[in-house]
Write a protein that holds these residues in place. Structure first.
Motif, PDB file in Angstrom:
ATOM      1  N   ILE A  61      57.625 -19.996  16.988  1.00 52.24           N
ATOM      2  CA  ILE A  61      56.492 -19.989  16.055  1.00 52.24           C
ATOM      3  C   ILE A  61      56.758 -20.807  14.789  1.00 52.24           C
ATOM      4  O   ILE A  61      56.004 -20.712  13.824  1.00 52.24           O
ATOM      5  CB  ILE A  61      56.098 -18.545  15.678  1.00 52.24           C
ATOM      6  CG1 ILE A  61      57.237 -17.825  14.946  1.00 52.24           C
ATOM      7  CG2 ILE A  61      55.683 -17.764  16.917  1.00 52.24           C
ATOM      8  CD1 ILE A  61      56.839 -16.447  14.415  1.00 52.24           C
ATOM      9  N   GLY A  62      57.809 -21.608  14.791  1.00 56.58           N
ATOM     10  CA  GLY A  62      58.068 -22.498  13.669  1.00 56.58           C
ATOM     11  C   GLY A  62      58.538 -21.812  12.409  1.00 56.58           C
ATOM     12  O   GLY A  62      58.299 -22.311  11.300  1.00 56.58           O
ATOM     13  N   ALA A  63      59.217 -20.682  12.539  1.00 59.49           N
ATOM     14  CA  ALA A  63      59.667 -19.918  11.372  1.00 59.49           C
ATOM     15  C   ALA A  63      61.001 -20.448  10.859  1.00 59.49           C
ATOM     16  O   ALA A  63      61.925 -20.709  11.638  1.00 59.49           O
ATOM     17  CB  ALA A  63      59.801 -18.435  11.724  1.00 59.49           C
ATOM     18  N   ALA A  64      61.118 -20.604   9.560  1.00 63.31           N
ATOM     19  CA  ALA A  64      62.358 -21.084   8.951  1.00 63.31           C
ATOM     20  C   ALA A  64      63.456 -20.032   9.078  1.00 63.31           C
ATOM     21  O   ALA A  64      63.191 -18.831   9.262  1.00 63.31           O
ATOM     22  CB  ALA A  64      62.122 -21.423   7.483  1.00 63.31           C
ATOM     23  N   GLU A  65      64.685 -20.470   8.948  1.00 58.63           N
ATOM     24  CA  GLU A  65      65.812 -19.542   8.968  1.00 58.63           C
ATOM     25  C   GLU A  65      65.665 -18.532   7.834  1.00 58.63           C
ATOM     26  O   GLU A  65      65.257 -18.864   6.728  1.00 58.63           O
ATOM     27  CB  GLU A  65      67.122 -20.302   8.815  1.00 58.63           C
ATOM     28  CG  GLU A  65      68.366 -19.443   8.955  1.00 58.63           C
ATOM     29  CD  GLU A  65      69.637 -20.250   8.927  1.00 58.63           C
ATOM     30  OE1 GLU A  65      70.717 -19.629   8.971  1.00 58.63           O
ATOM     31  OE2 GLU A  65      69.562 -21.495   8.851  1.00 58.63           O
ATOM     32  N   GLY A  66      65.968 -17.276   8.141  1.00 58.19           N
ATOM     33  CA  GLY A  66      65.904 -16.235   7.126  1.00 58.19           C
ATOM     34  C   GLY A  66      64.516 -15.691   6.873  1.00 58.19           C
ATOM     35  O   GLY A  66      64.286 -15.033   5.856  1.00 58.19           O
TER      36      GLY A  66
END
Length: 378
Positions: A61-66
């Motif tokens: 889903i294109g979520a950034a790290e953290g």
């Protein structure tokens, strides 16, 4: 009669893929071997698998790290977000939700409204309609709305909301915006940054083919920074092993939404499905599902049913749902289908059919023939 998956139409519930049973057995055996070993390597193994699960979801889903963590289910995820908002953010304001949202989420919000002091506004279905219209959501959405929870695809109609239009309107109102992506994620492409939403919740069931208890929570960086989750614990800290009772501090990222010792079993069990899904041709999976769904809709146009799903494929998820007349009970029809090796389900008189990666043209033909015999024409 046990089917081979060719007539499996339950991808709106529990997804299947070739080799799933073997993958699950291998994952369980690997966990058992690690957890039962007389050494100190268990948590490294278990938390590593959990991180693998998180990373798969991030990539999807294109979520950034953290920004993404595990949770038991979408209801728990939503409760975590509500309990983490800045004090007073919801008090005296409105929380907006559509009347075709997943019922569990509405049950939660109705119970939380008195405690947090918000008014729960539920956008109703129009008389005779099977899904809430996007324009009705927009009409009900004013600057009084502190938070809106959007349902991307409805579990009772497969109607697909125009998330881009809804989010654009919500930003103009100054609202926080969350999306329940459960009913279509893994089939339809979804990116938490296009358009940018404040949080997203899902399970790993359905098109993701995972196991129960393997939920996910995504929270955008700006909202993370403003959040102070009330449900907190040792894993909410930058260093879980900081046990000074007077020096608790929230982790700077999504870990602040963790609490006690994380449950890892569902992530371990779902990771093989996530790995399988990551290796697939996503456009091909979608095209296959949409083609079979279109065939099914065309064949059912002459049956004694009412469509509860949009006819246009760009307005629906991967399911075809129809309403039976009162004189034709759905329950015995589902039993008859099961006896023929055809897997589907019903909610009262609403029958739900969701072809997926293992469903074949022959399976659709068998379903159509069985429905023609059980339901009959108009």
């Amino acid at each position: 009669m046990q089917g081979d998956g060719s007539a499996y139409f339950l991808y709106h519930s529990i997804g299947q893929y070739p080799g799933k049973a073997q993958d699950l057995a291998q994952a369980m055996a690997g966990f058992a071997a690690s957890w039962a070993a007389p050494d100190d390597l268990q948590w490294g193994y278990a938390l590593g698998k959990r991180q693998g699960f998180i990373d798969r979801w991030r990539d999807l889903i294109g979520a950034a790290e953290g920004t993404l963590t595990t949770t038991e289910n979408v209801t728990a995820a939503l409760y975590a977000v509500i309990g983490a908002l800045p004090a007073g953010h919801l008090a005296g304001r409105t929380l907006l939700v559509a009347g075709d949202c997943f019922p569990s989420l509405h049950f939660l919000l109705a119970g939380l409204a008195p405690r947090f002091g918000f008014t729960l506004k539920t956008v109703p279905l129009r008389p005779g309609a099977h899904w809430v219209q996007d324009e009705d959501v927009i009409a009900a959405w004013g600057p009084d709305v502190a938070l809106a929870l959007l349902t991307w695809v409805s579990s009772i109609s497969s109607h697909r909301s125009d998330i881009s239009a809804l989010v654009a309107h919500g930003r103009a109102q100054g609202s926080l915006i969350g999306v329940d992506v459960t009913q279509a994620v893994g089939l339809l492409p979804f990116d938490v940054n296009a358009p940018a939403v404040d949080f997203a919740v899902s399970t790993s069931l359905k098109w993701m083919c995972g196991t129960p208890g393997a939920g996910m929570l995504y929270v955008a960086p700006a909202l993370i920074a403003a959040s102070q989750p009330e449900f907190r614990g040792w894993f909410s800290q930058p260093n879980p092993f900081s046990w000074d009772l007077d020096k608790f501090a929230y982790a700077p990222d999504i870990r602040r939404y963790d609490n006690g010792t994380p449950s890892v079993m569902s992530a371990v069990m779902s990771l093989p499905a996530m790995d399988w899904h990551a290796a697939q041709d996503k456009p091909a999976l979608l095209a296959h599902t949409q083609r079979l769904g279109e065939r099914l809709m065309q064949a059912m146009e002459g049956l004694d049913v009412t469509f509860a799903t949009p006819r246009a494929k760009d307005q629906r998820g991967g399911s075809v749902m129809v309403k039976l007349p009162p004189e034709k009970p759905a329950a015995p029809i589902i039993v008859s289908l099961r006896a023929q090796g055809i897997a589907a389900d019903a909610r009262d008189q609403l029958m739900r059919f969701s072809p997926g990666n293992m469903t074949t043209d022959d399976g659709v033909n068998r379903l159509i023939a069985a429905l023609e015999q059980a339901i009959g024409s108009r």
